[in-house]
Scaffold this active site. Structure first.
Site, PDB file in Angstrom:
ATOM      1  N   LEU A  32       0.881  -1.160   0.000  1.00 61.14           N
ATOM      2  CA  LEU A  32       0.000   0.000   0.000  1.00 61.14           C
ATOM      3  C   LEU A  32       0.917   1.208   0.000  1.00 61.14           C
ATOM      4  O   LEU A  32       1.774   1.345   0.854  1.00 61.14           O
ATOM      5  CB  LEU A  32      -0.937   0.040   1.201  1.00 61.14           C
ATOM      6  N   TYR A 153      11.735   1.577  -0.488  1.00 63.60           N
ATOM      7  CA  TYR A 153      11.877   0.349   0.304  1.00 63.60           C
ATOM      8  C   TYR A 153      13.327  -0.103   0.330  1.00 63.60           C
ATOM      9  O   TYR A 153      14.028   0.006  -0.671  1.00 63.60           O
ATOM     10  CB  TYR A 153      11.029  -0.775  -0.302  1.00 63.60           C
ATOM     11  N   THR A 194       3.812  -2.410   8.485  1.00 64.40           N
ATOM     12  CA  THR A 194       4.988  -2.859   7.718  1.00 64.40           C
ATOM     13  C   THR A 194       5.339  -1.902   6.582  1.00 64.40           C
ATOM     14  O   THR A 194       6.424  -1.949   6.048  1.00 64.40           O
ATOM     15  CB  THR A 194       4.755  -4.272   7.127  1.00 64.40           C
ATOM     16  N   ASP A 195       4.383  -1.036   6.229  1.00 66.16           N
ATOM     17  CA  ASP A 195       4.626  -0.134   5.096  1.00 66.16           C
ATOM     18  C   ASP A 195       5.362   1.149   5.513  1.00 66.16           C
ATOM     19  O   ASP A 195       5.268   2.170   4.832  1.00 66.16           O
ATOM     20  CB  ASP A 195       3.287   0.208   4.428  1.00 66.16           C
ATOM     21  N   ALA A 196       6.079   1.099   6.625  1.00 70.35           N
ATOM     22  CA  ALA A 196       6.767   2.290   7.132  1.00 70.35           C
ATOM     23  C   ALA A 196       8.058   2.541   6.336  1.00 70.35           C
ATOM     24  O   ALA A 196       9.160   2.464   6.857  1.00 70.35           O
ATOM     25  CB  ALA A 196       7.077   2.103   8.615  1.00 70.35           C
TER      26      ALA A 196
END
Ligand SMILES: Nc1ncnc2c1ncn2[C@@H]1O[C@H](COP(=O)(O)OP(=O)(O)O)[C@@H](O)[C@H]1O
Ligand SMILES: [Mg+2]
Length: 320
Positions: A32, A153, A194-196
């Protein structure tokens, strides 16, 4: 909110009009992210006299699409069938952070026709002494490190900033803000956000003022969505890990990498877990009571977050 004949329907239509953007597909599955996880828009809140106000919408306020370079004041994201319950999930996580003393973007939830919308007050705005609405320059941690957005990422074909780099981005911040950055990171692990990635942390650079850390934003727990990447955006102690698997020696590695005392980091993790448990009921009730909120999703989120935090707290005492 009122104003035009049917503002809720107008907002619903606004989202229908926003161009559908495809999901980014990463090596580990669906992410996301800015590029597609969430459709969103930036709007201005006007009071009953049509004057822009820096607040979440209240009764009598109107929403407007800013024109001719006028600053927006809120970011609005509608619910998303691919991520069921995102509105309650994100508003719970951000409000929980706020409740436990971590500065976080202010949020509320309102219905718009058949949809529910999360409203996030912009932290990169201020009201001048003369009452004018002004922008504050912000740079996310990818920009601050000179890294293009596609490298937000750590893992992937286009590798990006790791944890040491992210925490190191706080090196020029006042010491309290550097500690807040550590809190943001710990919180993102505790709630399993987790999308940090590097674009979900930002710096604020006010004109004539010192560098500051932006409040926490864009936080939701992925535990509610098993098909979304469950591994934390950055490697932890050299490996990709699920937040719930983080244990004492991993926290120690994080501490050493940024020159904090391991005992202090462990203590802070425990403090935040305790605060999170103590605030679960009050925050979940407050969010569930918002018009446009769904009690079921909020309570599911609160339960999953608590379970994850307790698991991490249990592992804090595991011998290395
Ligand atoms: N409350 C806010 N105030 C100012 N800027 C924000 C706020 N929330 C998010 N942003 C900026 O907008 C970008 C996209 O918002 P975000 O909530 O991260 O959406 P997405 O879920 O699509 O990633 C962020 O990377 C950040 O730079
Ligand atoms: Mg984001």
């Amino acid at each position: 909110m009122c104003g035009r004949a049917d503002p809720e329907v107008a907002l619903e239509r606004h989202f229908e009009d926003l161009q559908q953007r495809p999901f980014l597909v990463g090596e580990e599955g669906v992410r996301l992210s800015l590029a597609g996880g969430q459709k969103k828009s930036a709007l201005a809140v006007l009071d009953a006299n049509g004057v822009p106000v820096l607040r979440l919408p209240q009764d009598g306020d109107v929403l407007a699409v800013p024109r001719h370079g006028a600053p927006s004041t809120v970011i609005v994201k509608p619910d998303n069938p691919i991520l069921p319950g995102i509105v309650g999930n994100e508003s719970y996580c951000l409000s929980l952070a706020q409740a436990i003393g971590i500065a976080a973007a202010q949020v509320t939830v309102l219905p718009a026709g058949t949809r529910n919308i999360i409203y996030v007050l912009r932290y990169d705005r201020r009201v001048s002494r003369t009452g004018a609405l002004q922008r504050i320059h912000q740079e996310d941690f990818a920009q601050a490190n000179g890294v293009p957005p596609g490298r937000k990422y750590e893992r992937g074909t286009l590798a990006g900033p790791d944890l040491v780099t992210l925490l190191g981005t706080g090196r020029d911040l006042p010491p309290t803000d550097a500690l807040s950055l550590l809190d943001q990171l710990i919180f993102n692990i505790l709630v399993a956000n987790t999308d940090a990635h590097a674009k979900n942390y930002s710096l604020l650079l006010p004109v004539g003022g010192g560098l500051r850390l932006a409040p926490l934003y864009d936080v939701s727990t992925v535990l509610a969505w098993p098909r979304v990447v469950q591994y934390f955006a950055q490697n932890i102690a050299g490996r990709k890990r699920k937040p719930g698997d983080v244990e004492a020696r991993h926290w120690d590695a994080i501490a050493k990498a940024v020159n904090y005392r391991p005992a202090d980091v462990r203590k802070r993790v425990q403090e935040l877990v305790d605060a999170l448990l103590a605030n679960r009921v009050a925050v979940s009730q407050a969010i569930a009571a918002l018009p446009g909120s769904s009690r079921g999703y909020v309570e599911e989120t609160a339960g999953l977050v608590e379970e994850n935090a307790l698991r991490i707290a249990g592992r804090l005492r595991k011998a290395p």
